[in-house]
Design an enzyme around this catalytic site. Structure first.
Site, PDB file in Angstrom:
ATOM      1  N   LYS A  32       0.830  -1.210   0.000  1.00 37.46           N
ATOM      2  CA  LYS A  32       0.000   0.000   0.000  1.00 37.46           C
ATOM      3  C   LYS A  32       0.861   1.256   0.000  1.00 37.46           C
ATOM      4  CE  LYS A  32      -4.294  -1.674   0.638  1.00 37.46           C
ATOM      5  NZ  LYS A  32      -5.492  -1.262  -0.140  1.00 37.46           N
ATOM      6  N   ARG A  33       2.153   1.115  -0.303  1.00 33.80           N
ATOM      7  CA  ARG A  33       3.115   2.211  -0.207  1.00 33.80           C
ATOM      8  C   ARG A  33       3.077   2.826   1.194  1.00 33.80           C
ATOM      9  NH1 ARG A  33       3.432   6.340  -5.031  1.00 33.80           N
ATOM     10  NH2 ARG A  33       1.395   6.945  -4.251  1.00 33.80           N
ATOM     11  N   ALA A  70       2.803   7.004   1.486  1.00 39.04           N
ATOM     12  CA  ALA A  70       2.027   7.692   0.464  1.00 39.04           C
ATOM     13  C   ALA A  70       0.827   8.435   1.034  1.00 39.04           C
ATOM     14  CB  ALA A  70       1.564   6.691  -0.595  1.00 39.04           C
ATOM     15  N   LEU A  74      -6.407   5.990   0.952  1.00 38.88           N
ATOM     16  CA  LEU A  74      -7.592   6.507   0.264  1.00 38.88           C
ATOM     17  C   LEU A  74      -8.627   5.429   0.004  1.00 38.88           C
ATOM     18  CD1 LEU A  74      -5.878   8.931  -2.284  1.00 38.88           C
ATOM     19  CD2 LEU A  74      -7.022   9.508  -0.136  1.00 38.88           C
ATOM     20  N   GLY A 119      -0.362  12.774   3.801  1.00 36.10           N
ATOM     21  CA  GLY A 119      -0.204  12.405   5.203  1.00 36.10           C
ATOM     22  C   GLY A 119       1.158  11.820   5.520  1.00 36.10           C
ATOM     23  N   GLU A 122       3.067  14.760   6.439  1.00 35.06           N
ATOM     24  CA  GLU A 122       2.665  15.167   7.789  1.00 35.06           C
ATOM     25  C   GLU A 122       3.351  14.298   8.833  1.00 35.06           C
ATOM     26  OE1 GLU A 122      -1.766  17.016   7.364  1.00 35.06           O
ATOM     27  OE2 GLU A 122      -1.604  14.859   6.985  1.00 35.06           O
ATOM     28  N   GLU A 142      -3.477  16.994  -2.076  1.00 33.60           N
ATOM     29  CA  GLU A 142      -4.869  17.038  -1.608  1.00 33.60           C
ATOM     30  C   GLU A 142      -5.778  17.828  -2.540  1.00 33.60           C
ATOM     31  OE1 GLU A 142      -2.589  15.770   1.961  1.00 33.60           O
ATOM     32  OE2 GLU A 142      -2.248  17.162   0.304  1.00 33.60           O
ATOM     33  N   ARG A 145      -7.231  15.881  -5.313  1.00 33.96           N
ATOM     34  CA  ARG A 145      -8.071  14.745  -4.901  1.00 33.96           C
ATOM     35  C   ARG A 145      -9.338  15.190  -4.172  1.00 33.96           C
ATOM     36  NH1 ARG A 145      -2.794  11.892  -3.928  1.00 33.96           N
ATOM     37  NH2 ARG A 145      -2.535  10.707  -5.854  1.00 33.96           N
TER      38      ARG A 145
END
Length: 268
Positions: A32-33, A70, A74, A119, A122, A142, A145
């Site tokens: 999922k990276r 990543a 999502l 994220g 972050e 962001e 998306r």
């Protein structure tokens, strides 16, 4: 009270304690990276809540596979179809995890490669030191998306690169990498080889410091940045009064006085 960290209770984090008090914490969702689902966030909250009381002297934060992180998972976010209130509480748990990192008093050195996006940026910006390799790239996608940052980018990333650059990153999808990323403050080190090797080297060096000194460096400075100049000056004096008179420092001060301690020298 000393706490124990039960390594077997972690699924999305791979924990590897070293003999010198350094712990390697690896995001372990490479397929999922290393995207951050809520279970990973909860494990981060748990580990960084325990670390200061479990004898952890420094942490290397890494990502398994080709990418550091990543960002928000999502797919989970889409499938959960959360209400505004539900997602607000998810964001608050992200803040809890990242605040435990930044303010917990244990040095956190991030080893970055590949995607450090959304994220993931972050998360990386919550570490005290960031080391990137040549594959590393930073972005806040962001805007493209239909999302908005929820894990502290408006605080930490804006502090690193400035408000205008962060807005540009979100509006346009701008990507930073290489020396330019270091010059902007997204990382403090860039290496030709393994970012992990350099991060481990730095963590081991930090682990040699006295724990109370590291606690002040990795907690008090962030708190003082949130204060007015007058309040920060007062708080700095109080912290210095405690740290600079700690009994464990006496032998180090004696070594400096008798000239047996290593001196600071210019880089060769």
């Amino acid at each position: 009270m000393t706490k124990t960290i039960d390594i077997s209770s972690y699924t999305n984090l791979d924990l590897a304690p070293q003999d010198d008090g350094v712990w390697v914490v690896t995001l372990n969702r490479p397929k999922k990276r290393n995207a951050l689902d809520i279970d990973t966030i909860e494990e981060l909250v748990d580990f960084f809540s325990l670390a200061p009381r479990a004898g952890v002297k420094a942490v290397v934060l890494a990502g398994a596979g080709d990418h550091f992180c990543a960002g928000l998972d999502l797919i989970e976010h889409h499938d959960q179809d959360r209400s505004p209130a539900d997602f607000m509480h998810v964001c608050l748990r992200w803040h809890e995890a990242f605040n435990k990192m930044e303010y917990g008093g244990v040095p956190v050195i991030a080893a970055l490669q590949g995607a450090v996006v959304g994220g993931g940026l972050e998360l990386a910006s919550s570490a005290h030191v960031r080391v990137m390799d040549q594959t590393c790239y930073f972005a806040l996608p962001e805007g493209q998306r239909g999302l908005f940052t929820g894990g502290g980018a408006t605080i930490r990333v804006a502090d690193l690169v400035g408000k205008s650059r962060m807005i540009d990153m979100m509006l346009t999808g701008r990507v930073y990498q290489g020396q330019e990323a270091v010059d902007l403050g997204l990382a403090q080190y860039i290496v030709e080889g393994s970012s992990f090797d350099k991060a481990l080297e730095l963590a081991r060096a930090a682990a040699q410091n006295l724990p109370l000194t590291n606690f002040a460096i990795c907690s008090a400075i962030s708190h003082m940045q949130n204060m007015s100049a007058m309040d920060a000056a007062y708080a700095e004096a109080v912290v210095a009064g405690v740290v600079n008179t700690q009994p464990d420092a006496r032998s180090r001060l004696a070594a400096f006085a008798d000239k047996s301690a290593a001196r600071v020298r210019p880089n060769s």
